[in-house]
Design an enzyme around this catalytic site. Sequence first.
Site, PDB file in Angstrom:
ATOM      1  N   THR A  41       0.805  -1.219   0.015  1.00  0.00           N
ATOM      2  CA  THR A  41       0.076   0.083   0.133  1.00  0.00           C
ATOM      3  C   THR A  41       0.912   1.350   0.012  1.00  0.00           C
ATOM      4  O   THR A  41       0.616   2.166  -0.745  1.00  0.00           O
ATOM      5  CB  THR A  41      -1.195   0.097   1.246  1.00  0.00           C
ATOM      6  N   THR A  42       1.850   1.337   0.689  1.00  0.00           N
ATOM      7  CA  THR A  42       2.821   2.381   0.700  1.00  0.00           C
ATOM      8  C   THR A  42       3.566   2.734  -0.516  1.00  0.00           C
ATOM      9  O   THR A  42       3.683   3.789  -0.841  1.00  0.00           O
ATOM     10  CB  THR A  42       3.949   2.266   1.769  1.00  0.00           C
ATOM     11  N   TYR A  59      -1.550 -10.657   2.858  1.00  0.00           N
ATOM     12  CA  TYR A  59      -1.373  -9.360   3.300  1.00  0.00           C
ATOM     13  C   TYR A  59      -2.874  -8.929   3.724  1.00  0.00           C
ATOM     14  O   TYR A  59      -3.821  -8.710   3.006  1.00  0.00           O
ATOM     15  CB  TYR A  59      -1.052  -8.574   2.057  1.00  0.00           C
ATOM     16  N   ASN A  60      -2.934  -8.954   4.842  1.00  0.00           N
ATOM     17  CA  ASN A  60      -4.327  -8.626   5.597  1.00  0.00           C
ATOM     18  C   ASN A  60      -4.421  -7.243   6.035  1.00  0.00           C
ATOM     19  O   ASN A  60      -3.483  -6.696   6.685  1.00  0.00           O
ATOM     20  CB  ASN A  60      -4.512  -9.698   6.920  1.00  0.00           C
ATOM     21  N   TYR A  61      -5.261  -6.362   5.323  1.00  0.00           N
ATOM     22  CA  TYR A  61      -5.455  -5.030   5.665  1.00  0.00           C
ATOM     23  C   TYR A  61      -6.967  -4.787   5.544  1.00  0.00           C
ATOM     24  O   TYR A  61      -7.335  -3.938   4.732  1.00  0.00           O
ATOM     25  CB  TYR A  61      -4.662  -4.212   4.584  1.00  0.00           C
ATOM     26  N   LYS A  77       1.168 -10.661   6.827  1.00  0.00           N
ATOM     27  CA  LYS A  77       1.503  -9.269   7.313  1.00  0.00           C
ATOM     28  C   LYS A  77       0.106  -8.685   7.428  1.00  0.00           C
ATOM     29  O   LYS A  77      -0.602  -8.579   6.647  1.00  0.00           O
ATOM     30  CB  LYS A  77       2.048  -8.681   5.902  1.00  0.00           C
ATOM     31  N   ASP A  78      -0.147  -8.109   8.852  1.00  0.00           N
ATOM     32  CA  ASP A  78      -1.365  -8.001   9.409  1.00  0.00           C
ATOM     33  C   ASP A  78      -1.197  -6.588   9.527  1.00  0.00           C
ATOM     34  O   ASP A  78      -0.739  -6.083  10.631  1.00  0.00           O
ATOM     35  CB  ASP A  78      -1.856  -8.687  10.616  1.00  0.00           C
TER      36      ASP A  78
END
Length: 289
Positions: free
Chosen positions: A42-43, A129-131, A154-155
């Site tokens: 996301t970054t 990748y949990n967001y 990656k939470d």
Amino acid sequence: MTDVVVPILTPFRDGEVNKEALRLHAENLLEKGVDYIFLNGTTGLGPALYPEEKLATLEALRDYADRVIFQVGELNLDKAVELARKARDLGVRAIASYPVYYFQRIPEKHLVKYFRDLCASASLPVFLYNYPLATGKDVDARLVEEIGCLSGVKDTNESLSHTLQYKLRNPKLIVYNGSDSLVFASLTFLDGTVASTGNYVPEVLVMMKNLVKANDFEGAIKLQSLLDKLVEIARKYGSFSANYELVRIFQGYSIGKPRPPIYPLEESEIKTLEAEVRSIKDMITELTS
């Protein structure tokens, strides 16, 4: 040993991915002790990149592929699989994917199948990748257990207890938290941190990791307070835009500007941002010199 992972910014020049700047930025981060690069997160504006652009970022870092976690998430599964296979051929450490988003009523069994298909096609470690804040979906520890083939998570979650559940259900999973406010906790209780602040103050994250390893928790917590101040300041201007300027301010080189729909800061904002972080920069310079 815990890991410092940086979700690297994607540099742009005239609206195109600047592969040279990306490579130089990654080299600087790795030389300063960062363990892995999380690419197209996301970054890094990953959801706004075309599949071809994602592949271009990986090609730029092919010499460091074994230190790259490559985010391949797409609404088109075929494209995600294509990226995963290319990543396998280049020898990345792992691939990652957020869950299928936008389609809010998709059954859980389809989310499970999506990740199983990625695992089968990639033949290398796959990270969730949990967001939930960004995707509207929470692939929690129960679902990860049902998926069965994931190597890590990656939470990006402000709840440490939520992230810990993955580890409690499966101690073999590599589990990172992606919140900058939880770097200290992630380095203490998890397998590491994925922190956007690492783009501009990698030295602080690496120092915090070493302090935690040495059981100097008081020193590590002081560094966490500096990160908290930087994040608070960046959010006032819009973190996605401010991060680009903060790399220049703290690391001394430019990686360009973000690309719409993320717009660069105005000159007046840049000046006030520089003034606001000046004292923190001096403090970090003193701590890391």
